[in-house]
Design an enzyme around this catalytic site. Structure first.
Site, PDB file in Angstrom:
ATOM      1  N   LYS A  80      46.518  45.472  43.460  1.00  0.00           N
ATOM      2  CA  LYS A  80      45.556  45.703  42.372  1.00  0.00           C
ATOM      3  C   LYS A  80      44.418  44.704  42.486  1.00  0.00           C
ATOM      4  CE  LYS A  80      45.425  46.133  37.292  1.00  0.00           C
ATOM      5  NZ  LYS A  80      46.220  46.031  36.039  1.00  0.00           N
ATOM      6  N   SER A 155      46.021  49.936  32.978  1.00  0.00           N
ATOM      7  CA  SER A 155      44.825  49.751  33.765  1.00  0.00           C
ATOM      8  C   SER A 155      45.057  49.852  35.280  1.00  0.00           C
ATOM      9  CB  SER A 155      44.229  48.381  33.459  1.00  0.00           C
ATOM     10  OG  SER A 155      45.134  47.339  33.840  1.00  0.00           O
ATOM     11  N   SER A 179      50.298  47.919  31.577  1.00  0.00           N
ATOM     12  CA  SER A 179      49.462  48.418  32.674  1.00  0.00           C
ATOM     13  C   SER A 179      50.166  48.603  34.007  1.00  0.00           C
ATOM     14  CB  SER A 179      48.255  47.490  32.867  1.00  0.00           C
ATOM     15  OG  SER A 179      47.398  47.559  31.758  1.00  0.00           O
TER      16      SER A 179
END
Length: 491
Positions: A80, A155, A179
Site C-alpha cells: 500500500k 482505504s 481499511s
C-alpha cells in the site's frame, strides 16, 4: 506449469524452493499479469519492474549458493502506498506528495526485504487513507475484480484488488478504522489488522497515530499469517511498538485448518445483530455461524452497549489526529509547493499548497479535526470521544471474560456501485460501522470470506483480545476450511 499467479503464497514458495520455478520466473509472471489486467483494475500506482526482478534474482542467487531462506523467499508482495519505500514513489494517493521518492524504507518494507519477498510496487488507496471505497485517490479509483462497476473497499482497495485480480499473492495494507478488513470483505480476500503496536508504524505516513496499524492481505488465512509473522514484532524506532514477540499466528492458522473448534466460545455482539446491515449479508453471517457451530464452537450472545457510539467517537478522534499529523505538509520542507512566484508570503504559499494538494475528503477531516481540537471545544468533542473510547475498551474487556473471540459481519453491505455514496459522507462512513470498535480498543481483527450475497463476497469479522492474534487466525482458518476460498469471475 500451472498458472503461478493463481497459486497461494505457500504454493509459490514451495514451487521456488523445489526448483520447479525460479523467483525471477514467478516475478515475471506476476508483472505480466499486472500488465494484462491493471488497466481495468487500477490496483497499482507504481510498478517497480526493475526492483522486483533484481530482488528475485538475488533470491535465486542466494538459493543457488546454498543459503537457508525464509518461508516467503521469492514470493511477490504488493505494498500500500502509505509505507515509505526507498527510491520508489510514495504518494499516499495524494497530489501533495506526487513524485516523492523517500530516502529510507519503512520498517515493514525492511522486514519484507529481509524475508526475501519480491516487492512488485505500490498500490492505490484513498488519499492519506481517508475513505472507505478508494474513490478518494487523487490518481483515480480502483475497481473491484468481482464487478468493475463497484468499489473494492477502502482505504486499501488497491491492495485487496491486486490480490483478487491475481496480480499478487500477498499485499500489505494499513487499518485505521477498517481499511484492511473492509476491502478484504468486499473483494473476497483475507485481511488482518494486528494488535495495535504489534506491527511497526515507522515509515508509515501518519493519518491517526493512535489507530494506524499495518497488516497483511492475502487469499488464504495461512498466507496472511505467514506475512503477519514476517512483518510483526517489536521495533525500537516506534515508540508505540509492543516489546513482545508476535504470537505464533502461523501455527494457529494451521491448527485451525483442521476444522476443529471444540471448546472455542464465539461471542456474537447483540448491538451488531442487524441494524443497518443488508439482509443478504446477515443471511451469509448466520450461515457462517451455523458452520462454526458444526465445527464445535459455542455461540454466546454478548452485549457491548457502547459500540453504538464508536462511529461518532472515531470521527472525532481520527480527524483530530489527522489535523495534527497533516500540518507537516506545508509546501516548505518537502512535497508540492504551489504559488511560490516571489510575490506571495509564506502563509499564502502554505494555503495555496494545501488547497491544491489535498482532496475534498482530506480537507473535510482536517477542518473537522481542527474544530474539535480548538479552544472551547476540545473538552466537548475530542475529550468526550476519548472517554467513549475508554468505555468501548471496557466493553471489550468484559466480553472477553465470557468468550474467546467476538464475531460479526465485517461490513453492513456488499461492494456498492461507484458514486452511490460519495455525495453523503455519513453513508460512506457506515461502511466501517462494524470494524471501528476494534481500532478504538487496539485489539486484532480479521475478515475472512463467508459466502456471497447478490453474487458478491461477504466477510466475517473475528475480533480477539490484544496480543491474542493467534485466536482469530485459528477461527478464521477453521471457517475457511469449511467454506473454501472464493474465486472471482475471470477478468
Amino acid at each position: 506449469m500451472t498458472d503461478v499467479t493463481r497459486m497461494t503464497a505457500v504454493q509459490v514458495a514451495a514451487l521456488i524452493a523445489s526448483g520447479e520455478a525460479s523467483a525471477v520466473e514467478v516475478a515475471q509472471a506476476h508483472l505480466d499479469r499486472i500488465a494484462a489486467v491493471d488497466d481495468r483494475v487500477h490496483a497499482f500506482l507504481h510498478v517497480d519492474t526493475e526492483g522486483a526482478l533484481a530482488a528475485a534474482r538475488a533470491v535465486d542467487e542466494r538459493r543457488a549458493a546454498g543459503e537457508e531462506l525464509g518461508p516467503l523467499a521469492g514470493v511477490p508482495v504488493a505494498v500500500k502506498d502509505v509505507l515509505t519505500t526507498k527510491g520508489v514513489p510514495t504518494t499516499v494517493g495524494s497530489r501533495i506528495l506526487e513524485g516523492w521518492r523517500p530516502p529510507y524504507d519503512s520498517t515493514i518494507v525492511e522486514r519484507l526485504r529481509a524475508a526475501g519477498t519480491v516487492l512488485l510496487g505500490k498500490t492505490n488507496m484513498d488519499e492519506f487513507a481517508m475513505g472507505s471505497s478508494t474513490e478518494y485517490s487523487a490518481y483515480g479509483p480502483t475497481y473491484n475484480p468481482w464487478d468493475l462497476t463497484r468499489i473494492p473497499g477502502g482505504s486499501g482497495g488497491g491492495s485487496a484488488a491486486a490480490i483478487a485480480a491475481y496480480e499478487a499473492p500477498l499485499a500489505i495494507g494499513s487499518d485505521t478504522g477498517g481499511s484492511i478488513r473492509q476491502p478484504g470483505a468486499v473483494t473476497g480476500t483475507v485481511g488482518a489488522k494486528p494488535t495495535y503496536g504489534g506491527t511497526s508504524r515507522y515509515g508509515l505516513v501518519a493519518f491517526s497515530s493512535s489507530l494506524d496499524t499495518p497488516g497483511p492481505c492475502a487469499r488464504t488465512v495461512e498466507d496472511a499469517a505467514l506475512l503477519h509473522a514476517a512483518i510483526g514484532g517489536h521495533d525500537p524506532r516506534d515508540s508505540t511498538s509492543i516489546p513482545q514477540p508476535v504470537p505464533d499466528v502461523v501455527a494457529a492458522a494451521r491448527a485451525g485448518a483442521s476444522g476443529d473448534l471444540t471448546g472455542v466460545r464465539l461471542g456474537v455482539v447483540s448491538e451488531f445483530s442487524g441494524e443497518g446491515a443488508e439482509p443478504g449479508v446477515l443471511a451469509a453471517f448466520r450461515d457462517a455461524l451455523d458452520t462454526l457451530t458444526k465445527l464445535g464452537a459455542e455461540i454466546v450472545e454478548v452485549s457491548c452497549p457502547h459500540f453504538q457510539y464508536a462511529l461518532p467517537a472515531y470521527y472525532l478522534i481520527a480527524p483530530s489526529e489527522c489535523s495534527s499529523n497533516l500540518a507537516r505538509f506545508d509546501g516548505v520542507r518537502f512535497g508540492l509547493r504551489a504559488g511560490d512566484d516571489g510575490s506571495r508570503s509564506l502563509e499564502e504559499v502554505m494555503s495555496l499548497t494545501r488547497d491544491t494538494g489535498f482532496g475534498p475528503e482530506v480537507k473535510r477531516r482536517i477542518m473537522l479535526g481542527t474544530y474539535a481540537l480548538s479552544s472551547g471545544y476540545y473538552d466537548a468533542y475530542y475529550g468526550q470521544a476519548q472517554k467513549v473510547r475508554t468505555l468501548i475498551t471496557r466493553d471489550f474487556t468484559a466480553a472477553f471474560e465470557q468468550v474467546d473471540v467476538l464475531v460479526s459481519p465485517t461490513t453492513p453491505f456488499v461492494a456498492f456501485p461507484f458514486g452511490s455514496r460519495t455525495g453523503d459522507p455519513y453513508q460512506m462512513y457506515l461502511a466501517d460501522l462494524f470494524t471501528i470498535p476494534t481500532n478504538l480498543y487496539g485489539g486484532p481483527g480479521i475478515s475472512v470470506p463467508c459466502g456471497l450475497s447478490e453474487g458478491l463476497p461477504v466477510g466475517l469479522q473475528i475480533m480477539a483480545p490484544t496480543m491474542a492474534d493467534d485466536r482469530m487466525y485459528r477461527v478464521a482458518a477453521a471457517l475457511e476450511s469449511a467454506v473454501g476460498v472464493l474465486t472471482p469471475p475471470a477478468l
